[in-house]
Design a protein around this motif. Sequence first.
Motif, PDB file in Angstrom:
ATOM      1  N   ILE A  66       0.825  -1.217   0.000  1.00 39.52           N
ATOM      2  CA  ILE A  66       0.000   0.000   0.000  1.00 39.52           C
ATOM      3  C   ILE A  66       0.861   1.270   0.000  1.00 39.52           C
ATOM      4  O   ILE A  66       0.431   2.323  -0.459  1.00 39.52           O
ATOM      5  CB  ILE A  66      -1.018  -0.016   1.170  1.00 39.52           C
ATOM      6  N   GLU A  67       2.088   1.167   0.485  1.00 37.77           N
ATOM      7  CA  GLU A  67       2.921   2.375   0.564  1.00 37.77           C
ATOM      8  C   GLU A  67       3.585   2.724  -0.772  1.00 37.77           C
ATOM      9  O   GLU A  67       4.072   3.835  -0.950  1.00 37.77           O
ATOM     10  CB  GLU A  67       3.984   2.201   1.652  1.00 37.77           C
ATOM     11  N   GLU A  68       3.568   1.768  -1.703  1.00 37.35           N
ATOM     12  CA  GLU A  68       4.313   1.963  -2.953  1.00 37.35           C
ATOM     13  C   GLU A  68       3.878   3.213  -3.729  1.00 37.35           C
ATOM     14  O   GLU A  68       4.707   3.963  -4.216  1.00 37.35           O
ATOM     15  CB  GLU A  68       4.176   0.699  -3.813  1.00 37.35           C
ATOM     16  N   TYR A  69       2.587   3.428  -3.847  1.00 42.00           N
ATOM     17  CA  TYR A  69       2.103   4.566  -4.655  1.00 42.00           C
ATOM     18  C   TYR A  69       1.340   5.589  -3.821  1.00 42.00           C
ATOM     19  O   TYR A  69       0.736   6.499  -4.362  1.00 42.00           O
ATOM     20  CB  TYR A  69       1.190   4.045  -5.775  1.00 42.00           C
ATOM     21  N   ILE A  70       1.340   5.406  -2.509  1.00 40.17           N
ATOM     22  CA  ILE A  70       0.435   6.159  -1.638  1.00 40.17           C
ATOM     23  C   ILE A  70       0.573   7.677  -1.763  1.00 40.17           C
ATOM     24  O   ILE A  70      -0.417   8.408  -1.723  1.00 40.17           O
ATOM     25  CB  ILE A  70       0.573   5.685  -0.154  1.00 40.17           C
ATOM     26  N   LEU A 106      -1.501   9.318  -4.773  1.00 39.67           N
ATOM     27  CA  LEU A 106      -2.944   9.097  -4.975  1.00 39.67           C
ATOM     28  C   LEU A 106      -3.799  10.327  -4.683  1.00 39.67           C
ATOM     29  O   LEU A 106      -3.545  11.063  -3.738  1.00 39.67           O
ATOM     30  CB  LEU A 106      -3.435   7.961  -4.070  1.00 39.67           C
ATOM     31  N   ASP A 107      -4.847  10.498  -5.494  1.00 39.19           N
ATOM     32  CA  ASP A 107      -5.865  11.522  -5.214  1.00 39.19           C
ATOM     33  C   ASP A 107      -7.019  10.907  -4.433  1.00 39.19           C
ATOM     34  O   ASP A 107      -7.697  11.583  -3.671  1.00 39.19           O
ATOM     35  CB  ASP A 107      -6.416  12.091  -6.533  1.00 39.19           C
ATOM     36  N   VAL A 108      -7.258   9.621  -4.695  1.00 39.81           N
ATOM     37  CA  VAL A 108      -8.371   8.921  -4.046  1.00 39.81           C
ATOM     38  C   VAL A 108      -7.863   7.562  -3.561  1.00 39.81           C
ATOM     39  O   VAL A 108      -7.215   6.835  -4.319  1.00 39.81           O
ATOM     40  CB  VAL A 108      -9.539   8.677  -5.044  1.00 39.81           C
ATOM     41  N   LEU A 109      -8.152   7.235  -2.314  1.00 39.72           N
ATOM     42  CA  LEU A 109      -7.883   5.877  -1.824  1.00 39.72           C
ATOM     43  C   LEU A 109      -9.232   5.261  -1.460  1.00 39.72           C
ATOM     44  O   LEU A 109      -9.927   5.752  -0.574  1.00 39.72           O
ATOM     45  CB  LEU A 109      -6.955   5.908  -0.597  1.00 39.72           C
ATOM     46  N   TYR A 110      -9.599   4.207  -2.181  1.00 44.68           N
ATOM     47  CA  TYR A 110     -10.887   3.526  -1.975  1.00 44.68           C
ATOM     48  C   TYR A 110     -10.597   2.232  -1.219  1.00 44.68           C
ATOM     49  O   TYR A 110      -9.967   1.317  -1.754  1.00 44.68           O
ATOM     50  CB  TYR A 110     -11.518   3.252  -3.345  1.00 44.68           C
ATOM     51  N   LYS A 119      -1.182  12.869  -0.224  1.00 47.76           N
ATOM     52  CA  LYS A 119      -1.326  14.275  -0.598  1.00 47.76           C
ATOM     53  C   LYS A 119      -2.328  14.934   0.339  1.00 47.76           C
ATOM     54  O   LYS A 119      -3.319  14.307   0.737  1.00 47.76           O
ATOM     55  CB  LYS A 119      -1.863  14.375  -2.028  1.00 47.76           C
ATOM     56  N   ASN A 120      -2.083  16.202   0.588  1.00 49.97           N
ATOM     57  CA  ASN A 120      -2.919  16.969   1.493  1.00 49.97           C
ATOM     58  C   ASN A 120      -4.407  16.936   1.108  1.00 49.97           C
ATOM     59  O   ASN A 120      -5.289  16.855   1.957  1.00 49.97           O
ATOM     60  CB  ASN A 120      -2.373  18.403   1.466  1.00 49.97           C
ATOM     61  N   ASP A 121      -4.660  16.982  -0.202  1.00 58.31           N
ATOM     62  CA  ASP A 121      -6.055  17.061  -0.656  1.00 58.31           C
ATOM     63  C   ASP A 121      -6.595  15.712  -1.158  1.00 58.31           C
ATOM     64  O   ASP A 121      -7.589  15.666  -1.873  1.00 58.31           O
ATOM     65  CB  ASP A 121      -6.195  18.137  -1.744  1.00 58.31           C
ATOM     66  N   SER A 122      -5.927  14.630  -0.775  1.00 61.04           N
ATOM     67  CA  SER A 122      -6.436  13.306  -1.184  1.00 61.04           C
ATOM     68  C   SER A 122      -7.680  12.966  -0.365  1.00 61.04           C
ATOM     69  O   SER A 122      -7.888  13.512   0.721  1.00 61.04           O
ATOM     70  CB  SER A 122      -5.359  12.240  -0.950  1.00 61.04           C
ATOM     71  N   ILE A 123      -8.495  12.078  -0.910  1.00 57.08           N
ATOM     72  CA  ILE A 123      -9.687  11.669  -0.155  1.00 57.08           C
ATOM     73  C   ILE A 123      -9.693  10.154   0.071  1.00 57.08           C
ATOM     74  O   ILE A 123      -9.165   9.389  -0.748  1.00 57.08           O
ATOM     75  CB  ILE A 123     -11.009  12.118  -0.832  1.00 57.08           C
ATOM     76  N   ILE A 124     -10.295   9.765   1.177  1.00 58.97           N
ATOM     77  CA  ILE A 124     -10.411   8.342   1.508  1.00 58.97           C
ATOM     78  C   ILE A 124     -11.888   7.956   1.454  1.00 58.97           C
ATOM     79  O   ILE A 124     -12.733   8.596   2.095  1.00 58.97           O
ATOM     80  CB  ILE A 124      -9.831   8.060   2.907  1.00 58.97           C
ATOM     81  N   ILE A 155     -10.476   4.525  13.272  1.00 58.81           N
ATOM     82  CA  ILE A 155     -11.488   5.555  13.523  1.00 58.81           C
ATOM     83  C   ILE A 155     -10.891   6.939  13.715  1.00 58.81           C
ATOM     84  O   ILE A 155     -11.591   7.929  13.568  1.00 58.81           O
ATOM     85  CB  ILE A 155     -12.454   5.200  14.687  1.00 58.81           C
ATOM     86  N   ASP A 156      -9.589   7.017  13.987  1.00 56.40           N
ATOM     87  CA  ASP A 156      -9.015   8.367  14.109  1.00 56.40           C
ATOM     88  C   ASP A 156      -8.888   9.072  12.756  1.00 56.40           C
ATOM     89  O   ASP A 156      -8.627  10.269  12.691  1.00 56.40           O
ATOM     90  CB  ASP A 156      -7.702   8.391  14.918  1.00 56.40           C
ATOM     91  N   ILE A 157      -9.118   8.342  11.679  1.00 50.38           N
ATOM     92  CA  ILE A 157      -9.153   8.976  10.351  1.00 50.38           C
ATOM     93  C   ILE A 157     -10.473   9.763  10.185  1.00 50.38           C
ATOM     94  O   ILE A 157     -10.542  10.756   9.475  1.00 50.38           O
ATOM     95  CB  ILE A 157      -9.058   7.898   9.223  1.00 50.38           C
ATOM     96  N   ASP A 158     -11.520   9.306  10.883  1.00 51.12           N
ATOM     97  CA  ASP A 158     -12.869   9.862  10.673  1.00 51.12           C
ATOM     98  C   ASP A 158     -12.925  11.383  10.795  1.00 51.12           C
ATOM     99  O   ASP A 158     -13.659  12.042  10.069  1.00 51.12           O
ATOM    100  CB  ASP A 158     -13.880   9.280  11.682  1.00 51.12           C
ATOM    101  N   SER A 159     -12.167  11.924  11.728  1.00 52.34           N
ATOM    102  CA  SER A 159     -12.252  13.369  11.981  1.00 52.34           C
ATOM    103  C   SER A 159     -11.303  14.183  11.094  1.00 52.34           C
ATOM    104  O   SER A 159     -11.222  15.401  11.239  1.00 52.34           O
ATOM    105  CB  SER A 159     -11.953  13.637  13.457  1.00 52.34           C
ATOM    106  N   THR A 160     -10.590  13.525  10.174  1.00 53.13           N
ATOM    107  CA  THR A 160      -9.706  14.282   9.272  1.00 53.13           C
ATOM    108  C   THR A 160     -10.502  14.788   8.066  1.00 53.13           C
ATOM    109  O   THR A 160     -11.552  14.219   7.731  1.00 53.13           O
ATOM    110  CB  THR A 160      -8.534  13.406   8.763  1.00 53.13           C
ATOM    111  N   LYS A 161      -9.983  15.804   7.406  1.00 52.19           N
ATOM    112  CA  LYS A 161     -10.694  16.373   6.248  1.00 52.19           C
ATOM    113  C   LYS A 161     -10.636  15.433   5.038  1.00 52.19           C
ATOM    114  O   LYS A 161     -11.376  15.585   4.089  1.00 52.19           O
ATOM    115  CB  LYS A 161     -10.137  17.752   5.893  1.00 52.19           C
ATOM    116  N   ASN A 162      -9.748  14.452   5.107  1.00 56.02           N
ATOM    117  CA  ASN A 162      -9.608  13.518   3.986  1.00 56.02           C
ATOM    118  C   ASN A 162     -10.680  12.424   3.992  1.00 56.02           C
ATOM    119  O   ASN A 162     -10.993  11.861   2.949  1.00 56.02           O
ATOM    120  CB  ASN A 162      -8.230  12.852   4.034  1.00 56.02           C
ATOM    121  N   ALA A 163     -11.249  12.145   5.156  1.00 57.69           N
ATOM    122  CA  ALA A 163     -12.244  11.071   5.262  1.00 57.69           C
ATOM    123  C   ALA A 163     -13.548  11.523   4.632  1.00 57.69           C
ATOM    124  O   ALA A 163     -14.140  12.512   5.060  1.00 57.69           O
ATOM    125  CB  ALA A 163     -12.486  10.725   6.731  1.00 57.69           C
ATOM    126  N   LYS A 164     -13.983  10.832   3.617  1.00 60.55           N
ATOM    127  CA  LYS A 164     -15.218  11.232   2.923  1.00 60.55           C
ATOM    128  C   LYS A 164     -16.242  10.105   2.863  1.00 60.55           C
ATOM    129  O   LYS A 164     -17.202  10.177   2.111  1.00 60.55           O
ATOM    130  CB  LYS A 164     -14.890  11.715   1.492  1.00 60.55           C
TER     131      LYS A 164
END
Length: 309
Positions: free
Chosen positions: A214-218, A221-225, A258-263, A275-284
């Motif tokens: 997972i770290e190879e291209y991380i 990425l603009d979107v991580l699904y 990337k700062n503006d990537s989304i999950i 769950i600590d990702i939930d409160s980040t701006k990237n969690a969508k």
Amino acid sequence: MNEFYQKDIISIKEFDKEQLEKIFVSTDKIMKLQPIERREISKGKTLAYLFYEPSTRTRLSFDSAIALIGGNSLGISDISSSSTQKGESLADTVKIMSIYSDVLVLRHPLDGSSRFAAEVSSKPVINAGSGTEEHPTQAIQDLFTIRKEKKKIDGLKIGIVGDLKYGRTVYSLLYGLGNYDVTVYLISPESLRIRSDSVYEIKKRLSFTESTDIEEYIDDLDVLYVTRIQKERFPDEEEYLKVKGSYIVGLDLLQQMKNDSIILHPLPRLDEVSIDIDSTKNAKYFEQAEYGKYTRATLLGLILNKDGF
Ligand code: NCD
């Protein structure tokens, strides 16, 4: 006549880029309408759902979607309390339910189940998950989320991680992404790579790079699904235990993105996104779940109205 009127929605492969864009524009519109205006769209229409597998979001989002546009719903979500227990066939159940409704929503563990249901139903059928094969309305919701949150789909770098073998949302998303100019990375344990019988079909639509790391291209990425390992589809529990917890997206990984990537995640989540990702701006993923209500309301509105809305 609107081209989606009375249309079955069995596979995302049946939608081209122009049609997807029409659905997205109509979804933007439905989100902006006043509640009273929305309720005129499918006033008095009935949706019937038939779920042979567990579901929270998909069924409830269809329920709330039809209510949003003024219709109502009825159905079976617990097959053990229905006549299926007495041996009633899927064909008979579908025929009966189509008498009571204007549109039918089916989730079933077998590949091909929705196409079969559409053949015997007198009303349009929407596939809400057919085995490991497809989940087209989830893909429409996923594509809408990407378009909404990233303001475009073309040109993006998209990583899909987790259970690529059994996850039906992955297949529908890949077929859907085939309409766009995107760079796709598929990240999974060796044993959960996308199924070889689908690779040919997917390769006709887009090119992708596979990796187990997972770290190879991380950082690109603009979107991580992220997807759940589909425990219930493993023929053997031992095989599941070998891959359980393979990837966990936590703050350490997010820091490399990337700062503006989304999950994104179709949900339900187990431990693959902490769950600590939930409160980040990237969690969508919660926004993604909410968009599911509006994209489904749009599809229903288009299927049920000859002249659209
Ligand atoms: C998915 C499904 O049922 O395929 N859930 C959903 O509809 N959002 C994903 C999953 O179960 O992991």
